[in-house]
Design a protein around this motif. Sequence first.
Motif, short mmCIF file in Angstrom:
data_model
loop_
_atom_site.label_atom_id
_atom_site.label_comp_id
_atom_site.label_asym_id
_atom_site.label_seq_id
_atom_site.Cartn_x
_atom_site.Cartn_y
_atom_site.Cartn_z
N GLN A 120 11.99 -0.46 5.08
CA GLN A 120 12.55 -1.35 4.07
C GLN A 120 11.50 -2.28 3.47
O GLN A 120 11.83 -3.23 2.76
N ASP A 121 10.22 -2.01 3.74
CA ASP A 121 9.16 -2.79 3.12
C ASP A 121 9.05 -2.42 1.65
O ASP A 121 9.48 -1.34 1.24
N PRO A 122 8.49 -3.30 0.81
CA PRO A 122 8.39 -3.00 -0.61
C PRO A 122 7.57 -1.74 -0.88
O PRO A 122 6.55 -1.50 -0.23
N LEU A 123 8.02 -0.91 -1.82
CA LEU A 123 7.28 0.28 -2.22
C LEU A 123 6.02 -0.17 -2.95
O LEU A 123 6.09 -0.85 -3.97
N ASN A 124 4.86 0.20 -2.41
CA ASN A 124 3.60 -0.38 -2.89
C ASN A 124 2.45 0.56 -2.53
O ASN A 124 2.10 0.70 -1.36
N PRO A 125 1.84 1.23 -3.52
CA PRO A 125 0.77 2.19 -3.22
C PRO A 125 -0.42 1.58 -2.52
O PRO A 125 -1.18 2.27 -1.82
N TYR A 126 -0.63 0.28 -2.70
CA TYR A 126 -1.79 -0.38 -2.13
C TYR A 126 -1.42 -1.38 -1.04
O TYR A 126 -2.17 -2.30 -0.74
N GLY A 127 -0.23 -1.19 -0.46
CA GLY A 127 0.22 -2.13 0.56
C GLY A 127 -0.73 -2.27 1.72
O GLY A 127 -0.97 -3.38 2.22
N ASP A 128 -1.31 -1.15 2.16
CA ASP A 128 -2.24 -1.20 3.29
C ASP A 128 -3.51 -1.97 2.93
O ASP A 128 -3.99 -2.81 3.70
N PHE A 129 -4.05 -1.70 1.73
CA PHE A 129 -5.26 -2.41 1.30
C PHE A 129 -5.00 -3.91 1.17
O PHE A 129 -5.83 -4.74 1.55
N GLN A 130 -3.86 -4.26 0.61
CA GLN A 130 -3.56 -5.67 0.39
C GLN A 130 -3.35 -6.40 1.71
O GLN A 130 -3.76 -7.56 1.86
N THR A 131 -2.74 -5.74 2.67
CA THR A 131 -2.60 -6.36 3.99
C THR A 131 -3.96 -6.60 4.62
O THR A 131 -4.19 -7.64 5.25
N MET A 132 -4.88 -5.66 4.45
CA MET A 132 -6.23 -5.85 4.99
C MET A 132 -6.93 -7.05 4.34
O MET A 132 -7.65 -7.81 5.00
N ILE A 133 -6.71 -7.25 3.04
CA ILE A 133 -7.28 -8.42 2.37
C ILE A 133 -6.64 -9.69 2.91
O ILE A 133 -7.31 -10.69 3.18
N LYS A 134 -5.32 -9.65 3.12
CA LYS A 134 -4.64 -10.81 3.69
C LYS A 134 -5.19 -11.15 5.07
O LYS A 134 -5.33 -12.32 5.42
#
Length: 294
Positions: free
Chosen positions: A203-217
């Motif tokens: 149920q997480d947001p559909l996001n092609p770059y979710g993994d990359f963005q989490t790494m930046i966070k």
Amino acid sequence: MSKNDLDMAFPNPDFVTYNIYCTPDADQCPTYNAWLKDNLPLTRQHIKQIPDDLLSNFTLNYTIPVALDSQDFRTGNTLPMNWTVDLIENYRKQVRAREAFGSYHNTDIYPALDKYASLAIINKKCAVIGTENPWIEAALLEYNASNVTTMEYATIYSSIPRLFTITPMDFARQQQNNKGRKELFDSVWSYSSIEHDGLGRYQDPLNPYGDFQTMIKITCILKPGGFLFLGVPLNIQDFLQYNLHRVYGPIRLPLLYRNFHVVEMLGMGMARVRGDAVVQRFVVLQNKIGCKSS
């Protein structure tokens, strides 16, 4: 991935043992605001096909093959709603006995615990990104972390001293509201979680770059020079098993690591069969954001 590619991705640990520590500079997050990912709407129903307008994004311009034949969608809150002292103590007993344990019933965490205890755990502030059961949290508490914070999309209640839980959305709001005084951790731990980020399975947001963005966070919540212990599926070929997980190879893996020094892989080998997601060694990474010698 050739032997030279592997050598570049995972340096010889004997070589890096005395060269992994960068000199911390003033903390600075990348200018790209990855926190905005937490404002995206949650996935409330099973999306069985990647939307056409997002397919090139999910596959990095069609360079990563996709399979749709095996899918899963988690409805409702499937995680334990309450983490009790008894639950944690059961895991801690298994750690003391050096048993295979946790959600994946393996022993992969022990080399990380033993080798990096003084640098990243004992009397340190630790965070866990994504969880189904608090096996990593219990291990960190057993190794005398000062406190552990778990970030997970599901709402989890903890009655355990020194163990805190929060959703990514709430943590993002907390960080943004405390601009002058962000919470920073000495180490961050994530095992078999980030490869799911953005695929909507949980149920997480559909996001092609979710993994990359989490790494930046993570670079923004981890102290400069702090350690990230990351387990994701490693393979000599990239693959996307939508909506289950990503498999990381020579295309996506360097992008995943781009803001970190690769210290070492704890365990040997990467999967070689296309789509094989079983090999998930802990890779030790060091936050190079804010480090003078990055």
